[in-house]
Design a protein around this motif. Structure first.
Motif, short mmCIF file in Angstrom:
data_model
loop_
_atom_site.label_atom_id
_atom_site.label_comp_id
_atom_site.label_asym_id
_atom_site.label_seq_id
_atom_site.Cartn_x
_atom_site.Cartn_y
_atom_site.Cartn_z
N UNK A 38 19.40 89.64 36.69
CA UNK A 38 19.35 89.43 35.24
C UNK A 38 19.60 87.96 34.95
N UNK A 39 18.87 87.43 33.98
CA UNK A 39 19.02 86.04 33.56
C UNK A 39 19.48 86.01 32.11
N UNK A 40 20.48 85.18 31.85
CA UNK A 40 20.93 85.00 30.47
C UNK A 40 21.31 83.53 30.28
N UNK A 41 21.42 83.14 29.02
CA UNK A 41 21.80 81.77 28.68
C UNK A 41 22.98 81.83 27.73
N UNK A 42 23.93 80.96 27.97
CA UNK A 42 25.10 80.83 27.11
C UNK A 42 25.24 79.35 26.80
N UNK A 43 24.74 78.95 25.64
CA UNK A 43 24.71 77.52 25.32
C UNK A 43 23.75 76.83 26.27
N UNK A 44 24.22 75.78 26.93
CA UNK A 44 23.38 75.05 27.87
C UNK A 44 23.47 75.61 29.28
N UNK A 45 24.21 76.69 29.47
CA UNK A 45 24.45 77.28 30.78
C UNK A 45 23.50 78.44 31.03
N UNK A 46 22.79 78.39 32.16
CA UNK A 46 21.95 79.52 32.58
C UNK A 46 22.73 80.34 33.59
N UNK A 47 22.63 81.67 33.49
CA UNK A 47 23.36 82.57 34.38
C UNK A 47 22.37 83.53 35.03
N UNK A 48 22.29 83.48 36.34
CA UNK A 48 21.48 84.43 37.10
C UNK A 48 22.46 85.34 37.82
N UNK A 49 22.40 86.63 37.53
CA UNK A 49 23.37 87.56 38.09
C UNK A 49 22.68 88.75 38.73
N UNK A 50 23.30 89.25 39.78
CA UNK A 50 22.87 90.50 40.40
C UNK A 50 23.96 91.53 40.10
N UNK A 51 23.60 92.54 39.31
CA UNK A 51 24.57 93.56 38.94
C UNK A 51 23.97 94.49 37.91
N UNK A 52 24.83 95.20 37.21
CA UNK A 52 24.41 96.12 36.15
C UNK A 52 24.26 95.31 34.87
N UNK A 53 23.11 95.43 34.23
CA UNK A 53 22.81 94.65 33.03
C UNK A 53 23.82 94.95 31.92
N UNK A 54 24.21 93.90 31.19
CA UNK A 54 25.13 93.98 30.06
C UNK A 54 26.46 94.65 30.42
N UNK A 55 26.99 94.30 31.58
CA UNK A 55 28.27 94.85 32.00
C UNK A 55 29.03 93.81 32.83
N UNK A 56 30.25 94.16 33.18
CA UNK A 56 31.05 93.31 34.06
C UNK A 56 30.86 93.70 35.52
N UNK A 57 30.00 94.63 35.80
CA UNK A 57 29.73 95.06 37.17
C UNK A 57 28.70 94.14 37.79
N UNK A 58 29.18 93.01 38.32
CA UNK A 58 28.32 91.99 38.88
C UNK A 58 28.79 91.67 40.29
N UNK A 59 27.88 91.72 41.24
CA UNK A 59 28.22 91.39 42.62
C UNK A 59 28.13 89.89 42.87
N UNK A 60 27.17 89.23 42.22
CA UNK A 60 26.93 87.81 42.43
C UNK A 60 26.42 87.20 41.13
N UNK A 61 26.94 86.03 40.79
CA UNK A 61 26.43 85.30 39.63
C UNK A 61 26.37 83.81 39.98
N UNK A 62 25.25 83.20 39.65
CA UNK A 62 25.08 81.76 39.82
C UNK A 62 24.85 81.15 38.44
N UNK A 63 25.50 80.02 38.17
CA UNK A 63 25.33 79.35 36.89
C UNK A 63 24.95 77.90 37.13
N UNK A 64 24.22 77.33 36.18
CA UNK A 64 23.91 75.90 36.22
C UNK A 64 23.56 75.44 34.81
#
Length: 155
Positions: A38-64
């Motif tokens: 899943x890809x999301x943006x928070x301000x100028x930060x991009x977040x690529x995460x592997x997990x359950x969408x729209x939850x805190x159940x995330x195995x891996x997240x990369x931000x830049x």
């Protein structure tokens, strides 16, 4: 007194039965949500995460941030790369668990991440050992968008 007690007990029994039935139905309907990229943006930060969408159940997240060539990695799963940089500061709060976490960084041009962009497969390491996370075609487009945002059009 008996005229009041019997209807009251019957009403309580019906309420308990209805609550139990509703709870049972909710358990059956919710089930486990699928994990994916899943890809999301928070301000100028991009977040690529592997997990359950729209939850805190995330195995891996990369931000830049836009144009950066370094990504910050969070989670119990880390890319399997000898080039993973573990910084010495543990002052950052892990956005996945809310605890203090050592910051880990990786170049978006790292061979492990290039493999993710090209094939949709990322070799990862965790306490349980090494395994692979894969992406479907729609998720691969999101992964490509993440790398383009981070300043690496060619991954």
């Amino acid at each position: 007194m008996l005229k009041i007690a019997i209807p009251a007990v019957a009403a309580l029994g019906l309420i308990a039965f209805a609550a139990r039935s509703q709870a049972t139905n909710l358990d059956v309907q919710t089930g486990a949500a699928p994990m994916g990229w899943h890809l999301s943006h928070e301000g100028s930060l991009a977040k690529l995460a592997y997990g359950v969408e729209n939850s805190d159940q995330v195995a891996l997240m990369m931000t830049c941030e836009r144009g950066q060539t370094q990504a910050t990695v969070y989670g119990d799963v880390q890319p399997a790369s000898p080039r993973l940089i573990k910084t010495s500061t543990a002052a950052a709060i892990d956005p996945l668990g809310g605890e203090l976490a050592a910051e880990t960084r990786i170049s978006v041009r790292d061979p492990a991440l290039r493999q993710l962009a090209r094939s949709g497969k990322l070799a990862v390491e965790a306490d349980a050992g090494q395994f692979e996370l894969s992406a479907n075609p729609a998720e691969r487009r999101l992964i490509g968008d993440f790398f383009a945002y981070c300043g690496s059009e060619r991954v």
